[in-house]
Enzyme design. Structure first.
Site, PDB file in Angstrom:
ATOM      1  N   LYS A 117      -6.035   3.683  13.038  1.00 40.89           N
ATOM      2  CA  LYS A 117      -6.455   2.636  13.903  1.00 40.89           C
ATOM      3  C   LYS A 117      -6.662   2.647  15.416  1.00 40.89           C
ATOM      4  CE  LYS A 117      -3.419  -0.466  10.946  1.00 40.89           C
ATOM      5  NZ  LYS A 117      -3.045   0.619   9.931  1.00 40.89           N
ATOM      6  N   GLU A 131       0.637  -2.761  20.224  1.00 36.66           N
ATOM      7  CA  GLU A 131      -0.416  -3.825  20.490  1.00 36.66           C
ATOM      8  C   GLU A 131       0.347  -5.055  21.085  1.00 36.66           C
ATOM      9  OE1 GLU A 131      -2.423  -4.817  16.726  1.00 36.66           O
ATOM     10  OE2 GLU A 131      -3.935  -3.536  17.095  1.00 36.66           O
ATOM     11  N   HIS A 175       4.622  -9.104   7.060  1.00 41.49           N
ATOM     12  CA  HIS A 175       3.158  -8.566   7.284  1.00 41.49           C
ATOM     13  C   HIS A 175       2.523  -8.189   6.038  1.00 41.49           C
ATOM     14  CE1 HIS A 175       4.469  -8.234  11.507  1.00 41.49           C
ATOM     15  NE2 HIS A 175       5.484  -7.561  10.971  1.00 41.49           N
ATOM     16  N   ARG A 230     -12.277  -0.374   1.509  1.00 44.04           N
ATOM     17  CA  ARG A 230     -12.208  -0.516   0.154  1.00 44.04           C
ATOM     18  C   ARG A 230     -12.362  -1.966  -0.228  1.00 44.04           C
ATOM     19  NH1 ARG A 230      -7.394  -2.969   0.213  1.00 44.04           N
ATOM     20  NH2 ARG A 230      -5.900  -2.452   1.787  1.00 44.04           N
TER      21      ARG A 230
END
Length: 626
Positions: free
Chosen positions: A116, A200, A235, A297
């Site tokens: 990421k 983040e 999440h 994917r």
């Protein structure tokens, strides 16, 4: 076109790929572990190969075994599905090096987007807006905490190699950071073999918007519009829909254009999803949507995109992998109607969403809408894999119609004795705020108490159970098995029913119970309604017993692995204090003290595999001696 295909996956996605491959005349090969020897995807495939023991790390995650299975069956290509090895660049390269076709993006593209932190830098350079945060190499807790402070709480700690909601923790204040970091890194190491994290900024009114992209080997890249995946718990996505409600043409053009640039930046081929976080405090706006990550994917929620575009994305994957151009140009794609998908999990919302395992003695998802599942009645839900047992998709000319269809599907779900979240999903759909599209990723957390179905049945449910029991008495032969049925309850007087060892006499009549769905056997009555299942004991067949925990005895709520023990024998603990952590079905579950007391017994040890009901720790309400 590819002539033969090995599916390196299991469950509903394996079945999904097999159906499209069969329509295209492609021979299919399944792989299976010990636990999946009789699974539906094995029964559906033209051929099946055993690849190892039940744990995924010994079977579905062993690339060499899968490649060998492909060679031994003369498979031409490998489709990874999603999860498992689908985003493993080394496995993709090994498939290619073995002379097989990899149905997915090039390994270099997977690597570019797999981490990421590196992906965000790449996207920023490509002109794609990214969320503010720290993506540095220094992973020391002190530096991470300092960066979190600089970004400003709340922040989100995310595993660098993460996905599927694993290795992710929200932190609202500095005092929570250390514990959240430890837990996140532990889960990341267990799930991905990599405990590195990034930090983040946590958007306070976030919506999760993602764009389906597709590329081919001829340089073409298109998008198939956006999905809204804002309804999440821990999440993990729960309900997804397409298109995103409230998305105007200008914002759609901006976010979909950014997604195409993101895919072009890594020379993308095959199916992929660009995920964005939107600050929806003032609605969806082009200048308040930021790149989060790319999933290289096919996504679990791809059916809603198929429903609104009329395209088969698995067919697109197979054609692109075969070297063909994309079946449609951008100008030939359009949005038609609305679609919503709900993920049906084997879990019990009334018990904190603990996973539920066992045999599906009764399994009926109805005939409405689109159902994607990897199980049938008589199959078993295993503790070794993800607890999702089906995807239920409703569609319509507009959002209201799609909600109505999916609500009808969920209301008719009948599953027993495995517990499901169908009633919870139905409550989400019927919530006024959801209907008005007032949604964000905190929707479920804020409304959880209202969304979780009541654990105790209401009077109508008791009367429904009585109707089933009384009607069954009229035809013992008909109701001697677990076969489901529907009935119009005839007027009768009463019947004795029990729950948790407590019995009561229940009266019913046809006017009160117009229609009931359920079954009765020699010991119990089970009825279904609004997605829920309720069991009642029959007094005439034995009063039954309670088997709740003794006060202070903390037992394993499901089979799993003890990953952390945070107390010691003789230690004084406070009510709600974390005692240990159990990892099961790819999730961590914290077990806490039920009251103030002392740790009297502690048979649990880190790394131990435990069975459901096994004693892990006992808390005494008496203070320790001395």
């Amino acid at each position: 076109m590819i002539a033969s295909l090995l599916i390196a996956n299991r469950g509903e996605i394996a079945c999904r790929v097999i159906r499209t491959a069969r329509r295209l005349g492609i021979r299919t090969i399944a792989v299976y572990s010990d636990a999946d020897a009789k699974a539906l995807h094995v029964r559906m495939a033209d051929e099946a190969v055993h690849i190892g023991p039940s744990p995924a790390r010994d079977s579905y995650l062993v690339g060499d075994k899968i490649i060998e299975a492909a060679k031994s069956t003369a498979a031409e290509a490998i489709h990874p599905g999603y999860g498992f090895l689908s985003e493993n660049a080394d496995f993709a390269q090994a498939v290619i090096d073995a002379g097989l076709i990899w149905v997915g993006p090039k390994p270099d593209s997977i690597r570019a987007m797999g981490l990421k932190d590196a992906a965000k830098t790449l996207m920023a350079n490509a002109g794609v807006p990214v969320t503010p945060g720290y993506h540095g190499e220094d992973q020391s807790p002190a530096v991470l905490k300092m960066e979190a402070q600089a970004i400003g709480y709340p922040v989100l700690i995310k595993a660098v190699a993460g996905g599927g909601g694993k290795g992710m923790r929200r932190v609202d204040e500095a005092g929570q950071f250390d514990d959240a970091l430890d837990s996140c890194k532990r889960e990341a190491a267990s799930s991905f073999g990599d405990d590195r994290v990034l930090i983040e900024k946590y958007v306070l009114s976030p919506r999760h918007i993602e764009v389906q992209v597709f590329g081919d080997s001829h340089g073409n890249v298109v998008h198939l519009f956006e999905r809204d995946c804002s309804l999440q718990r821990r999440h993990q996505k729960v309900i997804e829909e397409a298109p995103a409600p409230g998305m105007d043409a200008e914002t759609r053009a901006a976010v979909c254009g950014a997604a195409v640039r993101a895919a072009q930046a890594v020379n993308y081929e095959g199916a992929g999803t660009i995920e964005f976080i939107a600050d929806a405090s003032e609605g969806l706006r082009a200048d308040r949507i930021w790149f989060m990550e790319m999933n290289t994917r096919l996504q679990v929620e791809h059916p809603v995109t198929e429903e609104i575009t009329g395209q088969d994305l698995v067919e697109w994957q197979l054609r692109a992998a075969s070297g063909e151009k994309l079946p449609r140009t951008q100008d030939e794609l359009s949005i038609n109607g609305h679609a919503i998908e709900a993920r049906l999990y084997a879990e019990d919302p009334a018990k904190g969403f603990l996973p539920s395992v066992g045999k599906l003695d009764h399994f009926d998802l109805g005939t409405e809408g689109r159902i994607e599942t990897g199980v049938e009645e008589g199959d078993s839900i295993s503790s070794f894999y993800d607890p999702m047992i089906a995807k239920l998709i409703g569609d319509g000319g507009d959002r209201e119609e799609a909600i109505g269809e999916l609500a009808s599907i969920l209301a008719d779900v009948e599953v027993w004795p495995v517990r499901t979240n169908a009633g919870f999903l139905l409550n989400c759909l019927l919530d006024d705020d959801f209907g008005d599209a007032r949604i964000d990723t905190g929707f479920i957390e804020r409304k959880l108490d209202d969304l979780v179905p009541q654990s105790e049945p209401d009077e109508a449910t008791w009367r429904g159970a009585a109707a089933v029991a009384l009607a069954a008495d009229e035809d013992e032969e008909l109701f001697s098995s677990l076969a489901g049925f529907r009935l119009n309850a005839a007027p009768r007087v009463s019947v004795a029913l029990g729950r948790a060892g407590q019995f009561r006499t229940v009266s019913t009549n046809a006017g009160e119970i117009a229609e009931v769905s359920g079954f009765r056997d020699d010991e119990r009555v089970v009825i279904f309604g609004e997605g829920n299942a309720d069991e009642f004991a029959l007094a005439s067949r034995g009063a039954g017993t309670t088997h709740g925990l003794h006060d202070g005895e903390i037992e394993a709520p499901m089979p799993g692995k003890v990953t952390a023990v945070e107390v010691s024998q003789g230690e004084i603990v406070a009510k709600g204090q974390r005692l240990l952590t159990l990892e099961a079905m790819k999730m961590e579950h914290a077990l806490t003290a039920p009251f103030d007391g002392t740790v009297a017994e502690l048979p649990a040890t880190v790394g131990a595999q435990v069975k459901e009901g096994q004693l892990l720790v006992r808390i005494d309400d008496e203070p320790a001696n001395g």
